[in-house]
Motif scaffolding. Structure first.
Motif, short mmCIF file in Angstrom:
data_model
loop_
_atom_site.label_atom_id
_atom_site.label_comp_id
_atom_site.label_asym_id
_atom_site.label_seq_id
_atom_site.Cartn_x
_atom_site.Cartn_y
_atom_site.Cartn_z
N GLY A 157 0.79 -1.22 0.00
CA GLY A 157 0.00 0.00 0.00
C GLY A 157 0.82 1.28 0.00
N ALA A 158 0.42 2.22 0.82
CA ALA A 158 0.93 3.59 0.79
C ALA A 158 2.46 3.71 0.80
N TYR B 35 -3.72 -3.28 -6.48
CA TYR B 35 -3.71 -3.49 -5.03
C TYR B 35 -4.68 -4.60 -4.63
N PHE C 288 -3.36 -3.55 1.80
CA PHE C 288 -2.55 -2.37 2.12
C PHE C 288 -2.04 -2.53 3.56
N GLY D 281 -0.33 0.48 5.11
CA GLY D 281 -1.06 1.73 5.23
C GLY D 281 -1.95 1.99 4.03
N ALA D 282 -3.13 2.57 4.29
CA ALA D 282 -4.12 2.78 3.24
C ALA D 282 -4.15 4.20 2.71
N LYS D 283 -3.43 5.13 3.34
CA LYS D 283 -3.50 6.52 2.92
C LYS D 283 -2.12 7.04 2.54
N ALA D 284 -1.99 7.39 1.27
CA ALA D 284 -0.74 7.96 0.78
C ALA D 284 -0.80 9.48 0.91
N LYS D 285 0.24 10.08 1.46
CA LYS D 285 0.25 11.51 1.68
C LYS D 285 0.46 12.30 0.38
N GLU D 286 1.25 11.75 -0.52
CA GLU D 286 1.51 12.45 -1.77
C GLU D 286 1.44 11.47 -2.94
#
Length: 331
Positions: free
Chosen positions: A219-220, A238, A241, A244-249
C-alpha cells in the motif's frame, strides 16, 4: 448417516485461541449448490482479519470462516448438471469452509485433477482466483511483459509467480528475509526489501526500463517507488494495504505522462457472475497446466482438523512460504 457435523467458529475477536469447535446441523445444498464432504481447507489472510474482527461479514454471508475447500461431493442441488455424488472437487466458498461439510456454488467449483492431492487442491481457490482476477483480468498481464510481486513468499505471491512464468512473463519478487530469498531464488529474481532498495535493484536489472505490472499488498509506503518503476501503460494492482491505506503524496503528473492504471479489488465483494467468469477462465486456461502436473500450489505446512489454533499461530508469524492447509480427512 449423522445429520450433524463439526465446524470452527470465532467466539470473539482476538488471537488464535478464540477459535472453537461446535457441533451443528449439516448444511443442505440449494438448487445451484453442491454439498462437499471436506477433505482439506486452506487458510488465508482474510481468515486472520476476520478472526481479529477487522473483516466483518455481509449480512447474508455465514460468519463461519473458510474461503476454500477440497473434498468429495456428498449431495447436489436440483439444478446441478456439472457434478454428481462422489466427484472429487475443489472450489471457492462464500464462507463456511472451516467445517466437515460445506456447500459450494456450482459456478465456483472445479473437478480435482487426478494428479493433484486434496491438500494441494484446497490451497488453490482463494489464491488462484485472486491472482487470475487481479493480474490477468484487471492487470492485463501478457506474455513478454514483466511482473513485480510484493510479498512474494505468501500464498498469493507464490501463485502469482508460478502463473506469470507459466504464461511467459518475467518476474521479480520482494520478501522480508534471506531465508525467503533462498526459497524463491529458483523461481524468480528475489529482493530482500529489508536490506536492499527494491526500486534500485529492479531498475538495474531492467536497465532502467522498469516493469509492466505490479501486484501490491503493502500500500501507501510503496506507492512512490511503484510509480517510479512502472513503464508507460503500466498497471499497479492493489489487493491489500498492510503498510497503510492513505498515501500523503501522489505524483499525478507521472501517472498522466506514463498513462498508468491504478486499480485493485477484493474477492468477497465480487458478484456471483464475476466469480463464475474467473472459475471458467481457470478451467480453460489453468486446468490444462494442473493436469500436466504444473503450477501446483506451494504448501508450507499441513495441520490436522483438531489443530486449527496451531495452524493460525503458524500463519500469524508471517514466516510461511506458500500455503497453510488443514487436512480434515487423510486420503
Amino acid at each position: 448417516m449423522s445429520a450433524t457435523m463439526q465446524h470452527i467458529e470465532i467466539t470473539t475477536p482476538g488471537g488464535p485461541e478464540v477459535l472453537a469447535y461446535r457441533e451443528v446441523e449439516r448444511p443442505v445444498p440449494k438448487a445451484n449448490e453442491v454439498l462437499v464432504k471436506v477433505y482439506a481447507f486452506g487458510l488465508n489472510r482474510p481468515d486472520i482479519l476476520q478472526r481479529q474482527g477487522l473483516y466483518p461479514m455481509p449480512k447474508d454471508v455465514t460468519p463461519i470462516p473458510g474461503l476454500e475447500i477440497s473434498g468429495v461431493v456428498e449431495a447436489v442441488g436440483e439444478s446441478i448438471s456439472k457434478f454428481k455424488v462422489g466427484d472429487a472437487v475443489f472450489g471457492l466458498t462464500n464462507g463456511g469452509g472451516y467445517a466437515e461439510y460445506c456447500v459450494l456454488p456450482e459456478t465456483q467449483t472445479l473437478h480435482k485433477p487426478e494428479q493433484m492431492s486434496f491438500v494441494q487442491a484446497a490451497a488453490i481457490p482463494e489464491t488462484f482466483f485472486t491472482v487470475w482476477a487481479n493480474v490477468f483480468q484487471m492487470g492485463r498481464a501478457q506474455a513478454g511483459e514483466t511482473l513485480l510481486v510484493h510479498g512474494g513468499s505468501s500464498g498469493i505471491g507464490t501463485t502469482a509467480l508460478m502463473l506469470a512464468q507459466a504464461f511467459g512473463l518475467k518476474t521479480f519478487a520482494t520478501v522480508g528475509s534471506d531465508d525467503k530469498v533462498k526459497a524463491l531464488s529458483s523461481m524468480t529474481q528475489v529482493i530482500n526489501y529489508k536490506t536492499q532498495d527494491f526500486e534500485q535493484e529492479i531498475q538495474t536489472a531492467t536497465e532502467g526500463k522498469g516493469v509492466d505490472v505490479i501486484l501490491d499488498i503493502v500500500g501507501a509506503p510503496y506507492l512512490e517507488k511503484n510509480l517510479n518503476l512502472l513503464r508507460r501503460d503500466g498497471r499497479l494492482v492493489y489487493i491489500a494495504f498492510l503498510g497503510g491505506a492513505k498515501a500523503k503524496e501522489v505524483k499525478l503528473g507521472q501517472i498522466m505522462m506514463k498513462r498508468l492504471t491504478i486499480t485493485g479489488s477484493t474477492m468477497r465483494a465480487r458478484t456471483t457472475e464475476e466469480k463464475a467468469r474467473i472459475t471458467q477462465d481457470l478451467a480453460d486456461q489453468v486446468m490444462p497446466l494442473w493436469q500436466q502436473g504444473k503450477c501446483f500450489p506451494m504448501i508450507y505446512k499441513t495441520f490436522g482438523f483438531n489443530q486449527i489454533v496451531e495452524a493460525h499461530e503458524a500463519l500469524d508469524t508471517g514466516d510461511h512460504i506458500g500455503k497453510v492447509v488443514i487436512e480434515v480427512i487423510q486420503a
